[in-house]
Design a protein around this motif. Sequence first.
Motif, PDB file in Angstrom:
ATOM      1  N   UNK A 197       0.806  -1.218   0.000  1.00  0.00           N
ATOM      2  CA  UNK A 197       0.000   0.000   0.000  1.00  0.00           C
ATOM      3  C   UNK A 197       0.836   1.263   0.000  1.00  0.00           C
ATOM      4  N   UNK A 198       0.139   2.384   0.027  1.00  0.00           N
ATOM      5  CA  UNK A 198       0.817   3.671  -0.067  1.00  0.00           C
ATOM      6  C   UNK A 198       0.790   4.161  -1.499  1.00  0.00           C
ATOM      7  N   UNK A 199       0.791   5.452  -1.651  1.00  0.00           N
ATOM      8  CA  UNK A 199       0.688   6.070  -2.967  1.00  0.00           C
ATOM      9  C   UNK A 199       1.766   5.550  -3.923  1.00  0.00           C
ATOM     10  N   UNK A 200       3.046   5.607  -3.512  1.00  0.00           N
ATOM     11  CA  UNK A 200       4.133   5.190  -4.391  1.00  0.00           C
ATOM     12  C   UNK A 200       4.073   3.719  -4.747  1.00  0.00           C
ATOM     13  N   UNK A 201       3.802   2.857  -3.764  1.00  0.00           N
ATOM     14  CA  UNK A 201       3.733   1.419  -4.028  1.00  0.00           C
ATOM     15  C   UNK A 201       2.572   1.067  -4.945  1.00  0.00           C
ATOM     16  N   UNK A 202       1.431   1.670  -4.717  1.00  0.00           N
ATOM     17  CA  UNK A 202       0.268   1.376  -5.564  1.00  0.00           C
ATOM     18  C   UNK A 202       0.511   1.843  -6.998  1.00  0.00           C
TER      19      UNK A 202
END
Length: 291
Positions: A197-202
């Motif tokens: 999760x998280x903006x960068x990972x997604x």
Amino acid sequence: MASKDNTPPTRKKSEGDESKSGVEDPQLPSAARFPPEEEAALLSQSHAEKSTANDLFKSAQYSQAISVYDRALASVPNYLEYEIAVLKSNIAACHLKLSDWKAAIEEATKSIEALDRLEAPPPNKGDGIKAGESKDGKTEGGADDADGAVVELAEDDGEDEAAALKKIQEKDQRREDIRRIRAKALMRRARAKSEQGGWGNLQGAMEDYNLLSSPSPLSTVLPASDTKVIRVALSTLPQRIASAKEKEMGEMMGKLKDLGNGILKPFGLSTDSFKFEKDEKTGGYSVGMKG
């Protein structure tokens, strides 16, 4: 007994030394490789360890499997990128089973990087022409040896033609093997990023799934179950990315507000003295004094 050190004894590999697995690279000095007999012994030892690790994985002993895969890696000569990529991808699969998303991302990325080095074009040596190659880049006899190009067999006796055909088939099989391992590593990294999760990972998961989606050549080596996972992920990730972005931007603005209050307090002011207006087009904010 084979050496435990997978670095050739006469010279350690430096950047740019990578060669294709199992294929002698003319740009790589022979001193950077193990003798054929020792290389074969190291690979045999590594394959035995990998087989044991595979059995541990099948019996759901994932932590133990990781340890044995690491032992298999220790035996692989460090210029055999394909074998390294396979083992790193398998280790990523173990971390996925253990829900260790961060480690899975790291190991899958290392697998992909090994394949990138394996498929990297040879260094440009200027205008020099390789032996057996004409100025237009074609080998003698009219064969274009570039990957994906049509290869014309030389008109020679049947034995030479059979050997040339076998070589072409081996190259085609190796390209297929590389695509298959790359697809597995991308699938594993995409799932781990999605779970982390998280903006960068997604956003990263979205990029990996896009690389795997049709009409990508990688999509042709995927089973139907993976194709379905990709299709579902590509339909759900955009909303998850937008929500994660909004949440992280909100948290960042909260931290900036706290920092601003600390700076403004000595002057009898606070961030409440200012207004923050969001630009819906860019997602950015502008700041102005309240009237």
